[in-house]
Design an enzyme around this catalytic site. Structure first.
Site, PDB file in Angstrom:
ATOM      1  N   GLN A  83      -2.361   7.450   2.473  1.00 15.93           N
ATOM      2  CA  GLN A  83      -3.324   8.528   2.318  1.00 15.93           C
ATOM      3  C   GLN A  83      -3.291   9.534   3.468  1.00 15.93           C
ATOM      4  O   GLN A  83      -3.849  10.626   3.352  1.00 15.93           O
ATOM      5  CB  GLN A  83      -4.742   7.958   2.160  1.00 15.93           C
ATOM      6  CG  GLN A  83      -5.286   7.244   3.395  1.00 15.93           C
ATOM      7  CD  GLN A  83      -4.944   5.776   3.436  1.00 15.93           C
ATOM      8  OE1 GLN A  83      -3.984   5.336   2.796  1.00 15.93           O
ATOM      9  NE2 GLN A  83      -5.723   4.994   4.166  1.00 15.93           N
ATOM     10  N   HIS A 107       7.690   2.967   1.876  1.00 14.38           N
ATOM     11  CA  HIS A 107       7.093   2.848   0.544  1.00 14.38           C
ATOM     12  C   HIS A 107       7.222   4.217  -0.107  1.00 14.38           C
ATOM     13  O   HIS A 107       7.153   5.245   0.562  1.00 14.38           O
ATOM     14  CB  HIS A 107       5.629   2.427   0.670  1.00 14.38           C
ATOM     15  CG  HIS A 107       4.859   2.344  -0.616  1.00 14.38           C
ATOM     16  ND1 HIS A 107       5.384   1.814  -1.771  1.00 14.38           N
ATOM     17  CD2 HIS A 107       3.591   2.727  -0.923  1.00 14.38           C
ATOM     18  CE1 HIS A 107       4.464   1.849  -2.728  1.00 14.38           C
ATOM     19  NE2 HIS A 107       3.375   2.415  -2.239  1.00 14.38           N
ATOM     20  N   GLY A 133       4.302  -6.553   7.578  1.00 19.22           N
ATOM     21  CA  GLY A 133       5.057  -6.283   8.787  1.00 19.22           C
ATOM     22  C   GLY A 133       5.087  -7.415   9.792  1.00 19.22           C
ATOM     23  O   GLY A 133       6.095  -7.623  10.480  1.00 19.22           O
ATOM     24  N   ASP A 190       5.373  -1.938  -7.054  1.00 21.39           N
ATOM     25  CA  ASP A 190       4.592  -2.362  -5.895  1.00 21.39           C
ATOM     26  C   ASP A 190       3.094  -2.180  -6.142  1.00 21.39           C
ATOM     27  O   ASP A 190       2.298  -3.094  -5.915  1.00 21.39           O
ATOM     28  CB  ASP A 190       5.024  -1.562  -4.667  1.00 21.39           C
ATOM     29  CG  ASP A 190       4.411  -2.090  -3.385  1.00 21.39           C
ATOM     30  OD1 ASP A 190       4.798  -3.196  -2.949  1.00 21.39           O
ATOM     31  OD2 ASP A 190       3.552  -1.406  -2.796  1.00 21.39           O
TER      32      ASP A 190
END
Length: 331
Positions: A83, A107, A133, A190
């Site tokens: 975002q 992504h 991660g 995803d």
């Protein structure tokens, strides 16, 4: 489908590049540190007031502001929240892009939904580890790695795929396997997986199971262990060998009960709802909804977070997890 491994990737391709990783969160710290430990110099780009600035410096990394890092680099990896990427890209990355530079993503959200539209003379690639991660970092330190997806969106140089494979190798992914896909498929699968199964579906199943037992008069502690704590044991079996491994490992009673009662809980109506969720991902409805929610100050998100935090399973779970000292190992 071809799977690439370490022998298919040339780490030297990164050694003459000026590499900037924007962000030092879960994925950002893993990519930066793994590349550094693979012998690839990395600069981290952060806000000047970021709490992560000192963490990155203490880890031996050079840190610049996002704008400084973008101006300096010719390979820029955006590992910022979905975002936030567009506004930061517009203000602090795009003005410094030069012909032949490479933009990288972990992504595909902002490229697929056209929040970010790079110049045609810039290479655009994605390297997406299929893991949080902290596991990308931990497995690298253990000498292994997690599988990665790569994708190429723009390739004016003709060498972007080789660069993506080199990056995947540098973060440890080529030890586990690297699969080539595209931004559309990575993004849509995803988001669907997160919403319908991994984060949304599993959480609702756990909460409803807990509520059913407690409402029937069973102790909440017992319900917690049965519906939340033991979930990890089952998921580990899935991870090791799929559904067959799980069914082989549990009792015959559990196997029969699961196969006969599971479809009564997760019915064809659930699958129909999953199809609606997938459509909302595919046509951009979810992306627009989420960006509008964020730009409005996240009123719905804040209410949902509060409700989740106050759910009885979280209250009893916090008490029980406090007794499990082994859970609190630091990464």
């Amino acid at each position: 489908m071809k799977v690439y491994y370490e022998a298919d990737a040339n780490l030297d391709l990164l050694k003459d590049k000026k590499i900037a990783v924007l962000g030092y969160g879960s994925q950002g710290h893993a990519h930066s540190l793994n590349l550094k430990d693979s012998g690839i110099p990395v600069v981290v780009g952060l806000r000047k007031d970021s709490l992560s600035w000192k963490k990155a410096e203490d880890a031996g990394l050079t840190v610049k502001t996002v704008a400084e890092a973008s101006e300096w680099a010719n390979v820029i990896m955006l590992l910022l929240p979905d975002q936030n990427q567009k506004s930061i890209y517009d203000a602090e990355v795009a003005p410094y892009l030069k012909s032949g530079d490479t933009l990288a993503f972990g992504h595909g959200f902002n490229i697929h939904y056209k929040q970010i539209i790079p110049p045609a003379d810039v290479n655009v690639m994605m390297i997406a580890p299929k893991s949080p991660g902290h596991l990308v970092r931990r497995t690298y330190q253990q000498g292994s790695g997690v599988p990665c997806l790569i994708a190429i969106n723009q390739d004016p140089s003709g060498a972007t795929k080789d660069l993506a494979l080199a990056w995947a190798k540098g973060i440890g992914g080529a030890k586990a396997g690297v699969i080539e896909t595209n931004f559309k498929d990575e993004t849509e699968t995803d988001l669907f997986g997160e919403q319908a199964v991994l984060c949304g579906g599993s959480a609702e199943l756990i909460k409803m199971g807990f509520e059913t037992l407690v409402e029937a008069g069973y102790p909440p502690e017992l319900a917690y262990f049965e519906c939340m704590h033991e979930m990890k044991l089952i998921v580990d079996l899935y991870y090791e060998g799929g559904l067959s491994r799980m069914n082989y490992s549990v009792s015959d009673t559990a196997e029969y009960g699961g196969m006969t009662r599971g479809p009564r809980v997760v019915t064809q109506a659930a699958k129909q709802e999953m199809k609606k969720i997938l459509t909302e991902v595919q046509d951009g409805t979810f992306a627009r909804e989420w960006l509008a929610e964020y730009n409005a100050g996240q009123p719905n998100m804040n209410q949902l977070r509060k409700a989740n935090k106050e759910h009885p399973i979280e209250v009893v779970g916090a008490k029980l997890r406090g007794m499990m000292s082994w859970l609190f190992k630091k990464d």
